[in-house]
Design a protein around this motif. Structure first.
Motif, PDB file in Angstrom:
ATOM      1  N   ALA A   1      -0.408   2.063  -3.645  1.00  8.80           N
ATOM      2  CA  ALA A   1      -1.869   2.008  -3.557  1.00  8.80           C
ATOM      3  C   ALA A   1      -2.469   3.168  -2.781  1.00  8.80           C
TER       4      ALA A   1
ATOM      5  N   TRP B   1       0.839  -1.197   0.000  1.00  6.41           N
ATOM      6  CA  TRP B   1       0.000   0.000   0.000  1.00  6.41           C
ATOM      7  C   TRP B   1       0.878   1.251   0.000  1.00  6.41           C
TER       8      TRP B   1
ATOM      9  N   GLU C   1      -5.589   5.046  -4.314  1.00  5.16           N
ATOM     10  CA  GLU C   1      -6.848   4.338  -4.582  1.00  5.16           C
ATOM     11  C   GLU C   1      -7.838   4.582  -3.456  1.00  5.16           C
ATOM     12  N   ARG C   2      -9.082   4.830  -3.827  1.00  4.27           N
ATOM     13  CA  ARG C   2     -10.147   5.033  -2.844  1.00  4.27           C
ATOM     14  C   ARG C   2     -11.197   3.946  -3.001  1.00  4.27           C
ATOM     15  N   HIS C   3     -11.964   3.750  -1.952  1.00  6.84           N
ATOM     16  CA  HIS C   3     -12.984   2.704  -1.999  1.00  6.84           C
ATOM     17  C   HIS C   3     -14.242   3.178  -1.280  1.00  6.84           C
ATOM     18  N   ASP C   4     -15.374   3.064  -1.974  1.00 10.99           N
ATOM     19  CA  ASP C   4     -16.679   3.273  -1.359  1.00 10.99           C
ATOM     20  C   ASP C   4     -17.682   2.409  -2.108  1.00 10.99           C
ATOM     21  N   ALA C   5     -18.949   2.630  -1.866  1.00 14.61           N
ATOM     22  CA  ALA C   5     -19.967   1.769  -2.470  1.00 14.61           C
ATOM     23  C   ALA C   5     -19.983   1.850  -3.987  1.00 14.61           C
ATOM     24  N   ARG C   6     -19.457   2.928  -4.561  1.00 10.31           N
ATOM     25  CA  ARG C   6     -19.483   3.106  -6.003  1.00 10.31           C
ATOM     26  C   ARG C   6     -18.160   2.759  -6.678  1.00 10.31           C
ATOM     27  N   SER C   7     -17.118   2.519  -5.880  1.00 14.46           N
ATOM     28  CA  SER C   7     -15.769   2.440  -6.440  1.00 14.46           C
ATOM     29  C   SER C   7     -15.595   1.371  -7.494  1.00 14.46           C
ATOM     30  N   HIS C   8     -16.186   0.197  -7.286  1.00 13.66           N
ATOM     31  CA  HIS C   8     -15.884  -0.936  -8.152  1.00 13.66           C
ATOM     32  C   HIS C   8     -17.110  -1.453  -8.898  1.00 13.66           C
ATOM     33  N   ARG C   9     -18.091  -0.575  -9.057  1.00 12.71           N
ATOM     34  CA  ARG C   9     -19.232  -0.969  -9.872  1.00 12.71           C
ATOM     35  C   ARG C   9     -18.819  -1.035 -11.340  1.00 12.71           C
TER      36      ARG C   9
END
Length: 272
Positions: free
Chosen positions: A253, A249, A256-264
């Motif tokens: 890394a 990381w 890179e961010r992550h939330d409910a929309r990140s990897h749709r």
């Protein structure tokens, strides 16, 4: 034309200090510094490969010595390559090197031995990770009662760390912890991912959670690991994975961010 069975410094740099990295065999005699995790063999030693590992062979300039060693290894069925341009190319590219002046003497088993206090939390897992990944991949660690560290160090010719005592080099100095001492002493201060990781370790280990946002998370995970494992070596093996992830990381890394929309999927993001 690229050299036969060769790997570039940039490509190797993306692999070093990670758990699946190739074994690095340095053929130079008594170098002052080497690549992270390299085993220094010297020119007179016929190289052998650790079981199941790919190998990268390093000489001074990627010449005949490395080519011959690679040919011998490949004749034994080992997936071996030489470093293009050798150590000179690696150093010229500004890639991290490990200074060897403070490397403890090796035992008959070919490993450096280190000793510290039992029941580790932060520093006493972080330091072995640093040693295994950057300094000596075969290092042996002894965990003993706090009052016995220096006696065991003397009896077993093991290097003490993260303990107070006369002559102990790898320990806390002011606000800096034992991990910092190893990074400094082995010449790794210029490696940016390790500098980021050192701040996290320092914050978790010295109750300075303000030093890095990730320090509180490392402290929580470290305390959890110490309660999951009653065997220090089992805890160390589990902790190595934790620090492998943190190092990766720190290396590439952070953006890179992550939330409910990140990897749709793209179409879902458009219609959401």
């Amino acid at each position: 034309m690229p050299a036969l069975h060769a790997i570039s410094p940039d490509t190797l740099a993306r692999l070093v200090a990670l758990p699946g990295a190739p074994a690095i065999l340095d053929l130079r005699d008594a170098p002052a510094a080497t690549l992270p995790g390299a085993r220094v063999l010297g020119v007179a030693t016929r190289p052998t490969a650790p079981a199941g590992r790919a190998v990268v062979v390093v000489d001074e300039a990627g010449g005949a010595a490395a080519a011959a060693a690679v040919a011998l290894l490949r004749s034994d069925g080992v997936r071996a390559e030489r470093l293009e341009g050798g150590f000179a190319a690696w150093a010229s590219a500004g890639l991290p090197t490990v200074a060897l002046a403070h490397l403890p003497p090796r035992h008959d088993d070919g490993r450096t031995w280190w000793v510290t206090r039992a029941r580790p939390k932060v520093d006493r897992i972080a330091c072995p990770w640093l040693i295994r990944r950057f300094i000596d991949p075969d290092a042996r660690f002894l965990y003993v009662a706090p009052g016995e560290v220096l006696a065991v160090a003397a009896a077993e010719r093991a290097e003490p760390f993260d303990v107070a005592g006369e002559g102990v080099v790898w320990t806390h100095r002011g606000e800096r912890c034992s991990f910092d001492a190893l990074v400094d002493g082995f010449g790794l201060v210029g490696h940016a991912p390790l500098a980021r990781l050192a701040a996290i370790v320092r914050g978790a280990d010295t109750d300075r959670l303000d030093l890095a946002p990730e320090a509180a998370g490392l402290l929580a995970l470290s305390l959890g690991l110490s309660r999951l494992h009653d065997d220090d070596h089992a805890q160390l093996e589990a902790g190595l994975t934790l620090y492998d992830a943190l190092y990766r990381w720190c290396r590439d890394a952070q953006g890179e961010r992550h939330d409910a929309r990140s990897h749709r999927p793209a179409h879902a993001a458009v219609t959401a």
